[in-house]
Motif scaffolding. Structure first.
Motif, PDB file in Angstrom:
ATOM      1  N   LYS A  77      57.798  51.753  48.173  1.00 37.08           N
ATOM      2  CA  LYS A  77      59.131  51.401  47.561  1.00 37.08           C
ATOM      3  C   LYS A  77      59.541  52.563  46.583  1.00 37.08           C
ATOM      4  N   VAL A  78      60.639  52.822  46.248  1.00 35.25           N
ATOM      5  CA  VAL A  78      60.899  53.643  45.073  1.00 35.25           C
ATOM      6  C   VAL A  78      62.274  53.240  44.405  1.00 35.25           C
ATOM      7  N   CYS A  79      62.196  53.358  43.302  1.00 34.04           N
ATOM      8  CA  CYS A  79      63.317  52.926  42.236  1.00 34.04           C
ATOM      9  C   CYS A  79      64.595  53.509  42.866  1.00 34.04           C
ATOM     10  N   GLN A  80      65.527  52.574  43.225  1.00 34.47           N
ATOM     11  CA  GLN A  80      66.851  53.064  44.073  1.00 34.47           C
ATOM     12  C   GLN A  80      67.849  53.405  42.756  1.00 34.47           C
ATOM     13  N   ALA A  81      67.447  53.100  41.424  1.00 34.15           N
ATOM     14  CA  ALA A  81      68.247  53.642  40.351  1.00 34.15           C
ATOM     15  C   ALA A  81      68.516  54.932  40.213  1.00 34.15           C
ATOM     16  N   LYS A  82      67.196  55.711  40.147  1.00 27.57           N
ATOM     17  CA  LYS A  82      67.015  57.066  39.992  1.00 27.57           C
ATOM     18  C   LYS A  82      65.811  57.583  40.447  1.00 27.57           C
ATOM     19  N   GLY A  83      64.887  57.000  41.007  1.00 27.33           N
ATOM     20  CA  GLY A  83      63.535  57.577  41.425  1.00 27.33           C
ATOM     21  C   GLY A  83      62.473  57.565  40.459  1.00 27.33           C
ATOM     22  N   CYS A  84      62.788  56.677  39.371  1.00 29.33           N
ATOM     23  CA  CYS A  84      61.635  56.564  38.177  1.00 29.33           C
ATOM     24  C   CYS A  84      60.402  55.948  38.412  1.00 29.33           C
ATOM     25  N   TRP A  85      60.256  55.459  39.377  1.00 25.52           N
ATOM     26  CA  TRP A  85      58.881  54.706  40.070  1.00 25.52           C
ATOM     27  C   TRP A  85      58.824  54.548  41.041  1.00 25.52           C
ATOM     28  N   MET A  86      57.546  54.258  41.920  1.00 26.67           N
ATOM     29  CA  MET A  86      57.535  54.084  43.045  1.00 26.67           C
ATOM     30  C   MET A  86      56.196  53.075  43.261  1.00 26.67           C
ATOM     31  N   THR A  87      55.982  52.337  44.523  1.00 19.91           N
ATOM     32  CA  THR A  87      54.914  51.607  44.613  1.00 19.91           C
ATOM     33  C   THR A  87      54.233  52.373  45.769  1.00 19.91           C
ATOM     34  N   LEU A  88      52.948  52.094  46.053  1.00 20.67           N
ATOM     35  CA  LEU A  88      52.035  52.903  46.852  1.00 20.67           C
ATOM     36  C   LEU A  88      51.272  51.531  47.739  1.00 20.67           C
ATOM     37  N   ASP A  89      51.335  51.761  49.131  1.00 23.19           N
ATOM     38  CA  ASP A  89      50.801  50.723  49.743  1.00 23.19           C
ATOM     39  C   ASP A  89      49.252  50.938  49.950  1.00 23.19           C
ATOM     40  N   MET A  90      48.630  49.768  49.474  1.00 25.46           N
ATOM     41  CA  MET A  90      46.857  49.843  49.254  1.00 25.46           C
ATOM     42  C   MET A  90      46.233  49.211  50.418  1.00 25.46           C
ATOM     43  N   GLY A  91      47.121  48.486  51.343  1.00 22.51           N
ATOM     44  CA  GLY A  91      46.579  47.784  52.315  1.00 22.51           C
ATOM     45  C   GLY A  91      46.443  46.228  51.775  1.00 22.51           C
ATOM     46  N   ASN A  92      45.976  45.507  52.638  1.00 24.48           N
ATOM     47  CA  ASN A  92      45.808  44.108  52.330  1.00 24.48           C
ATOM     48  C   ASN A  92      46.722  43.481  51.395  1.00 24.48           C
TER      49      ASN A  92
END
Length: 167
Positions: A77-92
Motif C-alpha cells: 500500500k501507499v499513502c493515497q494523500a501524498k505518497g508519504c509512507w508505504m507498506t511492504l509485503d513480508m509474506g505470512n
C-alpha cells in the motif's frame, strides 16, 4: 642487460593480453540491465537482502531495537494523500511500515505491487491507536474500520533514506 629488458617487455605484453581476454569473458552479451527510479538519497541496488531474510531479523528484535539495512520487497500500500509512507509485503500476512526520513521525499501513489529497494533503518515499535487510525484514514479505510482500532500494535517499521523503484 638487453635480454632482461626484452624479457620484461615480453612479460608486460603477455600480461596485458591476458587481462583483455578476462574482461571479455566477464561481460555476458545477453545480460539485462535492471532500470530503477531513485527517490531520496542516491543508493545502489547491490547488497539488498530479500524481504524473507529481513522478516527473520524483525522476529528476533525487541521494541526499540534497530539495525541499518537495505532490502528488496513488493509494495502493498501507499499513502493515497501524498505518497508519504508505504507498506511492504513480508509474506505470512505481515507488513513493514516504511516512512521517509525527515519527510524529505515521497513516492508515487500508484506503485502498489511494484518492487522496491529501500535503504535505511529497520526497527520494531509499538504504534499508538491514534497513529494507526491516522494511517487507516490515509489508506482510505471506512469509518467503521477506523473505529474498530482500539489497541496498541507491535509493528515492523523502516525509516528509509533512499528508495529505488524498479521499472
Amino acid at each position: 642487460m638487453r635480454t632482461i629488458i626484452l624479457a620484461f617487455i615480453t612479460v608486460l605484453m603477455l600480461n596485458s593480453c591476458k587481462k583483455k581476454r578476462e574482461e571479455e569473458h566477464k561481460t555476458p552479451k545477453d545480460t539485462v540491465k535492471i532500470e530503477y527510479i531513485s527517490f531520496g538519497n542516491k543508493i545502489i541496488a547491490d547488497d539488498a537482502i530479500k524481504v524473507a531474510s529481513m522478516a527473520q531479523h524483525y522476529k528476533s528484535m525487541n521494541v526499540g531495537d534497530s539495525i541499518n539495512s537495505k532490502m528488496i520487497a513488493k509494495v502493498s500500500k501507499v499513502c493515497q494523500a501524498k505518497g508519504c509512507w508505504m507498506t511492504l509485503d513480508m509474506g505470512n500476512n505481515e507488513e513493514v511500515m516504511v516512512k521517509f526520513k525527515d519527510y524529505g521525499f515521497f513516492v508515487p501513489k500508484d506503485i502498489s505491487g511494484k518492487e522496491v529497494i529501500i535503504n535505511g533503518k529497520a526497527f520494531v515499535e509499538e504504534m499508538s491507536v491514534d497513529e494507526q487510525r491516522h494511517y487507516a484514514e490515509d489508506a482510505g479505510k471506512n469509518s467503521e474500520y477506523i473505529a474498530g482500532i482500539t489497541e496498541v500494535k507491535r509493528t515492523y517499521a523502516f525509516e528509509a533514506d533512499g528508495v529505488l523503484l524498479r521499472q
